[in-house]
Scaffold this motif. Structure first.
Motif, PDB file in Angstrom:
ATOM      1  N   PRO A  48      31.403  56.151  50.644  1.00 63.69           N
ATOM      2  CA  PRO A  48      30.654  55.225  51.518  1.00 63.69           C
ATOM      3  C   PRO A  48      31.257  55.150  52.912  1.00 63.69           C
ATOM      4  N   THR A  49      30.403  54.824  53.859  1.00 59.24           N
ATOM      5  CA  THR A  49      30.846  54.525  55.221  1.00 59.24           C
ATOM      6  C   THR A  49      30.683  53.028  55.469  1.00 59.24           C
ATOM      7  N   SER A  50      31.493  52.506  56.350  1.00 56.99           N
ATOM      8  CA  SER A  50      31.477  51.064  56.614  1.00 56.99           C
ATOM      9  C   SER A  50      30.239  50.673  57.410  1.00 56.99           C
ATOM     10  N   GLN A  51      29.629  49.577  57.009  1.00 55.48           N
ATOM     11  CA  GLN A  51      28.565  48.941  57.773  1.00 55.48           C
ATOM     12  C   GLN A  51      29.121  47.616  58.286  1.00 55.48           C
ATOM     13  N   CYS A  52      29.174  47.479  59.605  1.00 48.97           N
ATOM     14  CA  CYS A  52      29.880  46.342  60.199  1.00 48.97           C
ATOM     15  C   CYS A  52      28.937  45.463  61.003  1.00 48.97           C
ATOM     16  N   VAL A  53      29.260  44.199  61.021  1.00 46.51           N
ATOM     17  CA  VAL A  53      28.587  43.200  61.852  1.00 46.51           C
ATOM     18  C   VAL A  53      29.655  42.617  62.771  1.00 46.51           C
ATOM     19  N   ARG A  54      29.364  42.590  64.066  1.00 44.80           N
ATOM     20  CA  ARG A  54      30.343  42.106  65.049  1.00 44.80           C
ATOM     21  C   ARG A  54      29.907  40.758  65.598  1.00 44.80           C
ATOM     22  N   GLU A  55      30.863  39.833  65.654  1.00 42.50           N
ATOM     23  CA  GLU A  55      30.619  38.509  66.206  1.00 42.50           C
ATOM     24  C   GLU A  55      31.696  38.193  67.243  1.00 42.50           C
ATOM     25  N   PHE A  56      31.379  37.267  68.127  1.00 42.87           N
ATOM     26  CA  PHE A  56      32.320  36.860  69.166  1.00 42.87           C
ATOM     27  C   PHE A  56      32.678  35.393  68.978  1.00 42.87           C
ATOM     28  N   VAL A  57      33.972  35.080  69.114  1.00 42.99           N
ATOM     29  CA  VAL A  57      34.450  33.703  68.985  1.00 42.99           C
ATOM     30  C   VAL A  57      35.455  33.414  70.090  1.00 42.99           C
ATOM     31  N   SER A  58      35.675  32.128  70.341  1.00 42.57           N
ATOM     32  CA  SER A  58      36.637  31.693  71.347  1.00 42.57           C
ATOM     33  C   SER A  58      37.999  31.452  70.718  1.00 42.57           C
ATOM     34  N   ASP A  59      39.015  31.417  71.548  1.00 38.77           N
ATOM     35  CA  ASP A  59      40.390  31.223  71.093  1.00 38.77           C
ATOM     36  C   ASP A  59      40.532  29.880  70.386  1.00 38.77           C
ATOM     37  N   GLY A  60      41.137  29.899  69.188  1.00 37.28           N
ATOM     38  CA  GLY A  60      41.381  28.685  68.433  1.00 37.28           C
ATOM     39  C   GLY A  60      40.164  28.114  67.732  1.00 37.28           C
ATOM     40  N   GLN A  61      39.050  28.829  67.735  1.00 33.92           N
ATOM     41  CA  GLN A  61      37.818  28.320  67.143  1.00 33.92           C
ATOM     42  C   GLN A  61      37.806  28.558  65.629  1.00 33.92           C
ATOM     43  N   LEU A  62      37.360  27.554  64.892  1.00 36.66           N
ATOM     44  CA  LEU A  62      37.228  27.685  63.442  1.00 36.66           C
ATOM     45  C   LEU A  62      36.006  28.539  63.124  1.00 36.66           C
ATOM     46  N   VAL A  63      36.179  29.490  62.220  1.00 40.68           N
ATOM     47  CA  VAL A  63      35.096  30.385  61.821  1.00 40.68           C
ATOM     48  C   VAL A  63      34.979  30.355  60.304  1.00 40.68           C
ATOM     49  N   VAL A  64      33.764  30.189  59.811  1.00 40.07           N
ATOM     50  CA  VAL A  64      33.492  30.220  58.373  1.00 40.07           C
ATOM     51  C   VAL A  64      32.470  31.318  58.111  1.00 40.07           C
ATOM     52  N   LYS A 120      33.348  33.116  50.342  1.00 46.03           N
ATOM     53  CA  LYS A 120      33.486  32.382  51.598  1.00 46.03           C
ATOM     54  C   LYS A 120      34.901  32.553  52.151  1.00 46.03           C
ATOM     55  N   VAL A 121      34.981  32.759  53.469  1.00 46.78           N
ATOM     56  CA  VAL A 121      36.252  32.923  54.155  1.00 46.78           C
ATOM     57  C   VAL A 121      36.269  31.998  55.367  1.00 46.78           C
ATOM     58  N   ALA A 122      37.363  31.284  55.561  1.00 48.81           N
ATOM     59  CA  ALA A 122      37.543  30.436  56.739  1.00 48.81           C
ATOM     60  C   ALA A 122      38.833  30.849  57.437  1.00 48.81           C
ATOM     61  N   PHE A 123      38.782  30.988  58.747  1.00 46.78           N
ATOM     62  CA  PHE A 123      39.970  31.343  59.512  1.00 46.78           C
ATOM     63  C   PHE A 123      39.829  30.820  60.931  1.00 46.78           C
ATOM     64  N   THR A 124      40.940  30.813  61.646  1.00 42.72           N
ATOM     65  CA  THR A 124      40.965  30.376  63.038  1.00 42.72           C
ATOM     66  C   THR A 124      41.157  31.584  63.935  1.00 42.72           C
ATOM     67  N   ALA A 125      40.294  31.722  64.921  1.00 40.89           N
ATOM     68  CA  ALA A 125      40.361  32.873  65.818  1.00 40.89           C
ATOM     69  C   ALA A 125      41.671  32.856  66.608  1.00 40.89           C
ATOM     70  N   LYS A 126      42.307  34.016  66.707  1.00 40.05           N
ATOM     71  CA  LYS A 126      43.578  34.119  67.405  1.00 40.05           C
ATOM     72  C   LYS A 126      43.413  34.269  68.911  1.00 40.05           C
ATOM     73  N   SER A 127      42.237  34.693  69.336  1.00 44.77           N
ATOM     74  CA  SER A 127      41.995  34.891  70.767  1.00 44.77           C
ATOM     75  C   SER A 127      40.496  34.904  71.008  1.00 44.77           C
ATOM     76  N   SER A 128      40.118  34.813  72.276  1.00 49.05           N
ATOM     77  CA  SER A 128      38.704  34.896  72.636  1.00 49.05           C
ATOM     78  C   SER A 128      38.285  36.358  72.648  1.00 49.05           C
ATOM     79  N   SER A 129      37.771  36.800  71.520  1.00 48.01           N
ATOM     80  CA  SER A 129      37.392  38.202  71.390  1.00 48.01           C
ATOM     81  C   SER A 129      36.423  38.339  70.219  1.00 48.01           C
ATOM     82  N   SER A 130      36.055  39.557  69.934  1.00 49.16           N
ATOM     83  CA  SER A 130      35.136  39.814  68.841  1.00 49.16           C
ATOM     84  C   SER A 130      35.904  40.061  67.544  1.00 49.16           C
ATOM     85  N   PHE A 131      35.210  39.932  66.434  1.00 51.89           N
ATOM     86  CA  PHE A 131      35.760  40.319  65.141  1.00 51.89           C
ATOM     87  C   PHE A 131      34.652  41.007  64.344  1.00 51.89           C
ATOM     88  N   ASP A 132      35.057  41.867  63.419  1.00 50.80           N
ATOM     89  CA  ASP A 132      34.111  42.674  62.642  1.00 50.80           C
ATOM     90  C   ASP A 132      34.135  42.263  61.182  1.00 50.80           C
TER      91      ASP A 132
END
Length: 216
Positions: free
Chosen positions: A32-48, A86-98
């Protein structure tokens, strides 16, 4: 009345930007090849991140999920995902994550010609929208109106932080453009000086050559 309408518009816009819901299929393959979804968050923002899948263990598919930042840091990885995850984490910087998915056919499994695939429902919540307001209301014994006001206040703070980041980013881009323009201008001036110098040298050289041959 106007203030209420304005708050409703702001909340609607924020919810559109802060909550992303996607539904798609991930086919099962031997390699298989990876299928990715990219999102953008701000520094210190909670993401669920909430992932809902169909299928079950032993159906011949091994679905893997990997959540990683733009800098290569890994927030979470899980293999053989089934049902809800379900995964919850805090963004380390203002950038995108996959959020990347891989669906591999289980070794030795016989599909009998069937196309194996998993249905994925992906929800991404960020900022104030990601907080558990029911738990906050119960812990702090807040009234429903107080909860809505606090939620509105935090959402406005998130919007303000996002706007501040966009302003800083625009300033950096403007500085980069101005620096590039200065370099291009200086390089153009240098090229003109070099061409004029070479031209004058060639004229002087040809004049001296013709004089040495008594042509001039």
């Amino acid at each position: 009345m106007f203030l209420t309408s304005l708050c409703a518009i702001i909340l609607a816009l924020f919810q559109i930007s802060a909550v992303t819901a996607l539904r798609f299929e991930v086919p099962a393959l031997l390699q298989p090849t990876s299928q990715c979804v990219r999102e953008f968050v701000s520094d210190g923002q909670l993401v669920v991140v909430t992932i809902n899948t169909d299928g079950q263990s032993g159906d011949g598919q091994i679905l893997s999920v990997k959540i990683s930042g733009a800098d290569g840091s890994e927030y979470r990885r899980k293999d053989n995902v089934v049902g809800s995850f379900k995964v919850a984490f805090t963004a380390k910087s203002s950038s995108s994550f996959d959020i990347c998915f891989e669906n591999k056919i289980q070794p030795g499994f016989r599909s009998n010609g069937r196309d194996l695939k998993r249905q994925i429902e992906l929800d991404v919540e960020a900022g104030a929208a990601a907080r558990d307001w029911n738990a906050i209301q119960a812990a702090e014994k807040l009234k429903p109106a107080e909860v809505e006001l606090r939620k509105t206040d935090e959402m406005i703070d998130d919007i303000a932080s996002e706007l501040e980041y966009l302003v800083r980013r625009e300033e950096r881009l403007r500085d980069t453009n101005e620096s590039t323009n200065r370099r291009v201008r200086n390089f153009g001036i240098l090229i003109i000086v070099v061409l004029l110098s070479v031209g004058m040298y060639q004229i002087r050289y040809m004049r001296n050559y013709f004089r040495s041959k008594h042509i001039l």
